[in-house]
Design a protein around this motif. Structure first.
Motif, PDB file in Angstrom:
ATOM      1  N   ARG A  92       0.510  -1.433  -0.346  1.00  0.00           N
ATOM      2  CA  ARG A  92       0.048  -0.009  -0.107  1.00  0.00           C
ATOM      3  C   ARG A  92       0.444   1.213  -0.012  1.00  0.00           C
ATOM      4  O   ARG A  92       0.390   2.193  -0.716  1.00  0.00           O
ATOM      5  N   TYR A  93       1.991   1.629   0.890  1.00  0.00           N
ATOM      6  CA  TYR A  93       2.766   2.594   0.559  1.00  0.00           C
ATOM      7  C   TYR A  93       3.930   2.631   0.059  1.00  0.00           C
ATOM      8  O   TYR A  93       4.953   3.054   0.432  1.00  0.00           O
ATOM      9  N   ARG A 679      -7.546  11.175  -4.401  1.00  0.00           N
ATOM     10  CA  ARG A 679      -5.872  10.452  -3.683  1.00  0.00           C
ATOM     11  C   ARG A 679      -5.292  11.129  -3.835  1.00  0.00           C
ATOM     12  O   ARG A 679      -4.716  11.240  -4.954  1.00  0.00           O
ATOM     13  N   THR A 681      -0.623  11.372  -4.224  1.00  0.00           N
ATOM     14  CA  THR A 681       0.340  10.539  -4.048  1.00  0.00           C
ATOM     15  C   THR A 681       1.649  11.865  -3.966  1.00  0.00           C
ATOM     16  O   THR A 681       1.612  13.013  -5.139  1.00  0.00           O
ATOM     17  N   SER A 748      -1.315   1.749  -5.938  1.00  0.00           N
ATOM     18  CA  SER A 748      -0.188   1.138  -5.213  1.00  0.00           C
ATOM     19  C   SER A 748       0.045   0.681  -6.629  1.00  0.00           C
ATOM     20  O   SER A 748       0.714  -0.226  -6.690  1.00  0.00           O
ATOM     21  N   GLU A 752       3.144   0.444  -7.781  1.00  0.00           N
ATOM     22  CA  GLU A 752       4.067  -0.081  -7.519  1.00  0.00           C
ATOM     23  C   GLU A 752       4.503  -0.400  -8.470  1.00  0.00           C
ATOM     24  O   GLU A 752       6.565  -1.074  -7.927  1.00  0.00           O
ATOM     25  N   VAL A 770       2.212   7.646  -0.310  1.00  0.00           N
ATOM     26  CA  VAL A 770       1.518   7.154  -1.040  1.00  0.00           C
ATOM     27  C   VAL A 770      -0.151   7.922   0.417  1.00  0.00           C
ATOM     28  O   VAL A 770      -0.109   7.777   1.399  1.00  0.00           O
ATOM     29  N   ASP A 771      -0.987   8.873   0.406  1.00  0.00           N
ATOM     30  CA  ASP A 771      -2.006   9.430   0.852  1.00  0.00           C
ATOM     31  C   ASP A 771      -1.266  10.450   1.376  1.00  0.00           C
ATOM     32  O   ASP A 771      -1.409  10.350   3.047  1.00  0.00           O
TER      33      ASP A 771
END
Ligand code: ADP
Ligand code: ZN
Ligand code: ZN
Length: 776
Positions: A92-93, A679, A681, A748, A752, A770-771
């Protein structure tokens, strides 16, 4: 078929890592997911963590030359849930898996490798459990008569006749006692036992009796604090929570309650419910609110099953609390965001208090948002997440509205029925133009003098988020903004320029105000020290007792030492009339009945930051700090000084009108495509060589654009690489690329692969956020 293990190597420089497969030797029976292991890696050994165990045929799996694990170095630090969480975080990150695994390892670290003269050694962590040796009576105690000359033996037996003693206490008193103990133990006159000692956290010791530090999970008699009858609002809230707990499907309940509305009591009852069901609970509190008073409320209700985790504790204390949690005896964990990753047993409930707080976002890899991780965790374990705040984040309010798995409940009244204090907004531009040029406005001066002379207290907040560099006209309050982005321009000393960090727009800094032609254009930002000096001379000029009121300053400088935070609060509590002057850290949690004046010295510094959350942060801060006044019988006054008296966030906060604020704020965010409608990033690139940093960020910009073009999605935007607002930090140049996409996009999965495949560039560092909360 062989037993195989997926191992994440603990090599932090290996930027983007994937698990390696090793064979588990047949005689290796103590291996489990979560263990640290010693493995061969190329021509050297390495330390890693087992994240999965499975049976398979290495050849069939296409794995050639699978090597065996050489040694298991620890008991498990995490289980399958922890391993799954680490993988979730890494994905996710877009973070190195090893950095995610690290969140789960005990305070004080893990085993390390060291090479001396060509030989590798394993150094076990220096911090570990401390055992105390205790001396107790053995079966021959009553029958034994020591020789007259055995002075030490006699002394030991005399001490033991009164009760158990620690070896350390004996040797402090009598010098070396080891040979006497040895011979007594050999005759079974005494026994020597190792008992685990828990180093108490400062928070525990300050509020319970002196033994709290030495016995955690002990057997002390415990009487829980009295439970008040719930107010109707609390009872309603609890019904919604009970329902969520009963469904066991990871439901999220947002408790939206004004300061003093009894949210904490609701948490306590919810925790009671899950404890009764044999589960445990985790309560996250912002680090600065993790005061003894906060912890005492949980210990008061649940006693010694409460573990505490925060960064002001020593490493040894944190290790002990971590181990106490791992033992399963700690059933309630109260801590800062990282407490989420402690080895809790059978988790059933997570509570995040002050959920709107920015400190729930980690600012180093993995850059996780605790709220989102907690939501993932309760979904996985079938638990419940409670988010509480007097000023819920726009993100959470929005989710509560649109998500089926979210509910929200509101507690609009204080438990004691007290009205919230009235908030007065003082227009500092008017003060200035009418000839009053002090940092403190006339209404604030008057309130301070009157209230201090009446023996009451004041809290003054200097709103200071790190730095604030923008131009502000002291006559009309004008702040130069970007013509296309509607964020304020930041002032750059080099070249005397104003710049927009979003679109790169730049212009020379004007000498006179473009709006009113005033020459009083000031760079903004005053330190607490300077405010303290000015405040002192103001108070000195007062008549009566007010002149003697002490000033207690609370900021990063005065609270850096262990226990300093607490000591300052105690001296404020015990003073007669006093002023507490501080940064944002004083905005919440303080509960002093005799505070009747709250002043915000500069409500706008944050508002003018080129940050789309500036309005939200300002609104929150004013509501939070206002909640410090008039908590008990005395009415309170709140004075908010600002150069932006007509700003919607400030006007709405002063009227406690969140609906008005949201209506205005959401329409702005929608227009400019900011969260919750998108969202965000942020990809940060930094390094010593400006050209390399620029090139790298442009390469990333192109790479990300490719990712999205290939994804076939429509709602996305990769903004051009630009220098950050903080374009130089220490010796580093900083650039960034901001990415926006629709809120439901799994960003992601799109970006990614790009980052995992990217070749490492030795000249630059890259951080994917992210976020992102902070775009500066
Ligand atoms: P919040 O967390 O919303 O700021 P608290 O839970 O701290 O509110 O409650 C404020 C005060 O009211 C505390 O002193 C608490 O002990 C008290 N309190 C909470 N619930 C009740 C209740 N139902 N009856 C009486 N007092 C209560
Ligand atoms: Zn712009
Ligand atoms: Zn002006």
């Amino acid at each position: 078929m062989t037993r195989l293990a997926s191992v994440i190597l603990d090599i932090p420089t290996q930027a983007l890592d994937s698990p390696y497969t090793y064979a588990v030797p047949a005689d290796c029976t103590d291996i489990a997911v979560g263990c640290a292991v010693y493995v061969p890696f190329g021509r050297r050994p390495a330390i890693g963590f087992v994240i999965e165990l499975f049976d398979g045929d290495a050849a069939e799996l296409g794995l050639k030359g699978v090597k065996p694990i050489q040694r298991v170095l620890s008991t498990p630090y995490f289980n399958e849930d922890g391993a799954a969480c680490a993988r979730f975080l890494a994905h996710r990150y877009v973070a190195p898996l090893s950095s995610c695994i690290r969140l789960f390892t005990p305070p004080g670290g893990v085993a390390r490798l060291r090479r001396t003269e060509g030989v590798w050694h394993v150094d076990q962590p220096a911090v570990g459990q401390v055992d105390d040796r205790w001396v107790t009576r053995g079966p021959q105690f009553d029958a034994f008569v020591p020789r007259r000359t055995a002075v030490k033996q006699r002394a030991i037996l005399d001490a033991l006749a009164k009760g158990e003693v620690r070896v350390a206490e004996l040797s402090t008193e009598y010098g070396s006692v080891s040979s006497a103990l040895k011979s007594l133990a050999a005759k079974e006159v005494i026994r020597i036992e190792h008992r685990r000692r828990y180093r108490g956290d400062a928070t525990a010791i300050a509020q319970t009796d002196s033994s709290a530090g030495s016995e955690c999970g002990g057997s002390r008699e415990f009487t829980p604090s009295a439970k008040p009858d719930l107010t109707p609002g609390q009872a309603d809230a609890l019904r919604v929570i009970d329902d969520a707990i009963g469904r066991a499907d990871g439901h999220v309940v947002l408790v939206d309650g004004v300061t003093g509305s009894g949210k904490t009591e609701v948490y306590l009852r919810a925790i009671e419910r899950v404890l009764a069901a044999g589960q445990s609970a985790c309560v996250l509190v912002p680090e600065i609110s993790l005061t003894p008073q906060t912890v005492a409320r949980f210990r008061g209700r649940f006693g010694s099953i409460v573990a505490v985790m925060h960064s002001r504790m020593s490493q040894g204390e944190r290790f002990d609390q971590w181990d106490f949690i791992r033992s399963g005896e700690a059933r309630v964990v109260v801590g800062a965001r990282s407490a989420l990753f402690t080895p809790m047993h059978n988790l059933g409930l997570i509570v995040i208090d002050e959920e709107h707080e920015g400190s729930y976002k980690q600012d180093s890899a993995p850059r996780y948002v605790a709220r989102d991780v907690a939501e993932w965790m309760v979904k996985r374990c079938g638990g419940t997440l409670i988010l509480g705040s007097a000023t819920p984040s726009i993100a959470s309010l929005y989710k509560a509205k649109v998500c089926d798995s979210w509910s929200s409940i509101s507690l609009p009244q204080r438990v004691n029925g007290r009205e919230l204090p009235e908030i007065h907004v003082v227009d500092m531009a008017k003060e200035f133009s009418s000839g009053h040029r002090l940092m403190f406005s006339r209404p604030l001066i008057k309130a301070l003098e009157t209230e201090l002379n009446a023996g009451h207290k004041a809290v003054l907040m200097l709103n200071q988020r790190g730095f604030a560099r923008f131009l502000l006209c002291r006559d009309c309050g004008y702040v130069p903004t970007c013509p296309s982005c509607s964020t304020s321009l930041t002032f750059h000393e080099r070249g005397n320029m104003l710049m927009c960090h979003h679109c790169g727009y730049r212009q020379p800094a004007p000498a006179r105000c473009p709006s009113c032609d005033s020459p009083y254009l000031r760079r903004f930002g005053a330190g607490t020290q300077r405010v303290e000096d000015e405040l002192r001379s103001l108070l000195d000029g007062f008549s009566g007792e007010a002149a003697n009121a002490p000033i207690i300053r609370m900021d990063a400088d005065t609270t850096s030492k262990k226990g300093a935070h607490q000591n300052l609060l105690e001296s404020f509590a015990s003073a007669q009339a006093a002023v507490l002057l501080g940064t944002q850290m004083i905005a919440k949690g303080l509960d002093f009945g005799d505070v009747t004046v709250v002043g915000v010295i500069n409500a706008d510094t944050m508002l003018k930051l080129p940050d789309f959350r500036a309005g939200e942060r300002t609104f929150d801060l004013i509501e939070q700090v206002a909640g410090r006044a008039g908590r008990a019988a005395l009415p309170g006054t709140v004075i908010v000084q600002t150069y932006s008296a007509s700003d919607s966030a400030i006007k709405a906060a002063a009227a406690y009108d969140r609906e008005a604020f949201l209506a205005d704020e959401l329409s702005k965010r929608k227009l400019l495509n900011y969260p919750p409608f998108t969202r965000l990033t942020n990809v940060l690139v930094w390094g010593k060589d400006e050209r390399a940093v620029r090139m790298q960020s442009q390469t990333i910009e192109r790479g990300l654009r490719d990712c999205f073009e290939r994804s076939g999605l429509e709602a996305w935007e990769v903004l051009p690489a630009t220098p950050c607002v903080l374009s130089r930090l220490r010796t580093m140049y900083r650039w960034h690329v901001v990415v926006k996409c629709a809120p439901e996009t799994d960003i992601s999965s799109i970006i990614e692969p790009f980052f995992r495949a990217r070749a490492n560039d030795p000249a630059t560092n890259v951080a994917v956020d992210v976020d992102a909360y902070d775009l500066l």
